[in-house]
Design a protein around this motif. Structure first.
Motif, mmCIF file in Angstrom:
data_model
loop_
_atom_site.group_PDB
_atom_site.id
_atom_site.type_symbol
_atom_site.label_atom_id
_atom_site.label_comp_id
_atom_site.label_asym_id
_atom_site.label_seq_id
_atom_site.Cartn_x
_atom_site.Cartn_y
_atom_site.Cartn_z
ATOM 1 N N ALA A 77 0.811 -1.215 0.000
ATOM 2 C CA ALA A 77 0.000 0.000 0.000
ATOM 3 C C ALA A 77 0.847 1.268 0.000
ATOM 4 C CB ALA A 77 -0.949 -0.003 1.195
ATOM 5 N N ASP A 78 2.050 1.204 0.556
ATOM 6 C CA ASP A 78 2.921 2.379 0.596
ATOM 7 C C ASP A 78 3.497 2.716 -0.778
ATOM 8 O OD1 ASP A 78 2.525 2.747 3.331
ATOM 9 O OD2 ASP A 78 4.205 1.443 3.851
ATOM 10 N N LYS A 79 3.614 1.719 -1.633
ATOM 11 C CA LYS A 79 4.144 1.931 -2.982
ATOM 12 C C LYS A 79 3.046 2.166 -4.017
ATOM 13 C CE LYS A 79 8.342 -0.898 -2.633
ATOM 14 N NZ LYS A 79 9.015 -2.088 -3.215
ATOM 15 N N CYS A 80 1.858 1.666 -3.759
ATOM 16 C CA CYS A 80 0.745 1.740 -4.712
ATOM 17 C C CYS A 80 0.396 3.196 -5.017
ATOM 18 C CB CYS A 80 -0.474 1.027 -4.139
ATOM 19 S SG CYS A 80 -1.931 1.050 -5.220
ATOM 20 N N ILE A 81 0.271 3.509 -6.318
ATOM 21 C CA ILE A 81 -0.071 4.870 -6.734
ATOM 22 C C ILE A 81 -1.525 4.965 -7.229
ATOM 23 C CG2 ILE A 81 2.309 5.547 -7.238
ATOM 24 C CD1 ILE A 81 1.676 5.040 -10.234
ATOM 25 N N ASP A 82 -2.318 3.962 -6.968
ATOM 26 C CA ASP A 82 -3.745 3.937 -7.311
ATOM 27 C C ASP A 82 -4.028 4.119 -8.796
ATOM 28 O OD1 ASP A 82 -4.483 3.647 -4.578
ATOM 29 O OD2 ASP A 82 -4.260 5.797 -4.276
ATOM 30 N N CYS A 83 -3.198 3.548 -9.641
ATOM 31 C CA CYS A 83 -3.378 3.734 -11.084
ATOM 32 C C CYS A 83 -4.415 2.778 -11.669
ATOM 33 C CB CYS A 83 -2.048 3.587 -11.818
ATOM 34 S SG CYS A 83 -1.369 1.913 -11.808
ATOM 35 N N GLY A 84 -4.641 1.629 -11.013
ATOM 36 C CA GLY A 84 -5.637 0.669 -11.483
ATOM 37 C C GLY A 84 -5.158 -0.304 -12.539
ATOM 38 N N SER A 85 -3.884 -0.240 -12.906
ATOM 39 C CA SER A 85 -3.360 -1.150 -13.933
ATOM 40 C C SER A 85 -3.495 -2.609 -13.513
ATOM 41 C CB SER A 85 -1.889 -0.847 -14.217
ATOM 42 O OG SER A 85 -1.753 0.405 -14.820
ATOM 43 N N CYS A 86 -3.274 -2.886 -12.264
ATOM 44 C CA CYS A 86 -3.358 -4.258 -11.770
ATOM 45 C C CYS A 86 -4.781 -4.797 -11.883
ATOM 46 C CB CYS A 86 -2.863 -4.347 -10.336
ATOM 47 S SG CYS A 86 -3.746 -3.267 -9.173
ATOM 48 N N ALA A 87 -5.761 -3.986 -11.502
ATOM 49 C CA ALA A 87 -7.158 -4.414 -11.566
ATOM 50 C C ALA A 87 -7.581 -4.669 -13.005
ATOM 51 C CB ALA A 87 -8.059 -3.370 -10.922
ATOM 52 N N ALA A 88 -7.130 -3.830 -13.908
ATOM 53 C CA ALA A 88 -7.477 -3.984 -15.318
ATOM 54 C C ALA A 88 -6.854 -5.243 -15.918
ATOM 55 C CB ALA A 88 -7.028 -2.765 -16.110
ATOM 56 N N GLY A 89 -5.703 -5.658 -15.407
ATOM 57 C CA GLY A 89 -5.009 -6.819 -15.950
ATOM 58 C C GLY A 89 -5.318 -8.134 -15.277
ATOM 59 N N CYS A 90 -6.128 -8.109 -14.226
ATOM 60 C CA CYS A 90 -6.441 -9.334 -13.478
ATOM 61 C C CYS A 90 -7.489 -10.175 -14.211
ATOM 62 C CB CYS A 90 -6.961 -8.985 -12.086
ATOM 63 S SG CYS A 90 -7.379 -10.437 -11.095
ATOM 64 N N PRO A 91 -7.135 -11.414 -14.574
ATOM 65 C CA PRO A 91 -8.069 -12.260 -15.322
ATOM 66 C C PRO A 91 -9.266 -12.765 -14.514
ATOM 67 C CG PRO A 91 -6.121 -13.513 -14.791
ATOM 68 C CD PRO A 91 -5.853 -12.082 -14.373
ATOM 69 N N VAL A 92 -9.203 -12.699 -13.186
ATOM 70 C CA VAL A 92 -10.322 -13.156 -12.357
ATOM 71 C C VAL A 92 -10.989 -12.002 -11.602
ATOM 72 C CG1 VAL A 92 -9.536 -15.545 -12.138
ATOM 73 C CG2 VAL A 92 -8.759 -13.837 -10.480
ATOM 74 N N SER A 93 -10.630 -10.780 -11.930
ATOM 75 C CA SER A 93 -11.247 -9.569 -11.347
ATOM 76 C C SER A 93 -11.310 -9.590 -9.829
ATOM 77 C CB SER A 93 -12.645 -9.357 -11.933
ATOM 78 O OG SER A 93 -12.590 -9.237 -13.325
ATOM 79 N N THR A 94 -10.208 -9.956 -9.187
ATOM 80 C CA THR A 94 -10.202 -10.031 -7.734
ATOM 81 C C THR A 94 -9.478 -8.859 -7.066
ATOM 82 O OG1 THR A 94 -9.857 -11.531 -5.856
ATOM 83 C CG2 THR A 94 -8.122 -11.470 -7.546
ATOM 84 N N ILE A 95 -9.048 -7.873 -7.869
ATOM 85 C CA ILE A 95 -8.340 -6.715 -7.325
ATOM 86 C C ILE A 95 -9.304 -5.533 -7.249
ATOM 87 C CG2 ILE A 95 -6.405 -5.146 -7.597
ATOM 88 C CD1 ILE A 95 -4.971 -7.374 -9.155
ATOM 89 N N THR A 96 -9.438 -4.969 -6.042
ATOM 90 C CA THR A 96 -10.339 -3.851 -5.806
ATOM 91 C C THR A 96 -9.656 -2.757 -5.006
ATOM 92 O OG1 THR A 96 -11.173 -4.900 -3.791
ATOM 93 C CG2 THR A 96 -12.407 -5.314 -5.814
ATOM 94 N N GLN A 97 -10.235 -1.570 -5.017
ATOM 95 C CA GLN A 97 -9.713 -0.486 -4.182
ATOM 96 C C GLN A 97 -10.174 -0.687 -2.756
ATOM 97 O OE1 GLN A 97 -10.820 3.213 -6.169
ATOM 98 N NE2 GLN A 97 -8.690 3.806 -6.057
ATOM 99 N N GLU A 98 -9.285 -0.431 -1.820
ATOM 100 C CA GLU A 98 -9.646 -0.553 -0.399
ATOM 101 C C GLU A 98 -10.448 0.648 0.032
ATOM 102 O OE1 GLU A 98 -5.779 -1.085 1.518
ATOM 103 O OE2 GLU A 98 -6.348 -3.168 1.828
#
Length: 56
Positions: free
Chosen positions: A35-56
């Motif tokens: 969380a300290d490195k995350c810049i909230d860009c959303g690239s990870c969520a867009a690339g997740c094939p099972v859509s399991t990445i969300t904003q806290e």
């Protein structure tokens, strides 16, 4: 507000390769986002094939 990888993670590594700041790494049983490195860009969520990445 950082992103979070849910329990449905299949450990495919797709999110790690999409993160522009290297905030994602393999944890004990699934990938995790620093969380300290995350810049909230959303690239990870867009690339997740099972859509399991969300904003806290």
């Amino acid at each position: 507000m950082a992103y979070c990888i849910g329990e449905d993670c299949i450990s495919c590594g797709a999110c790690e390769s999409t993160c522009p700041v290297g905030a994602i790494s393999m944890g004990d049983d699934k990938y995790v986002i620093d969380a300290d490195k995350c810049i909230d860009c959303g690239s990870c969520a867009a690339g997740c094939p099972v859509s399991t990445i969300t904003q806290e």
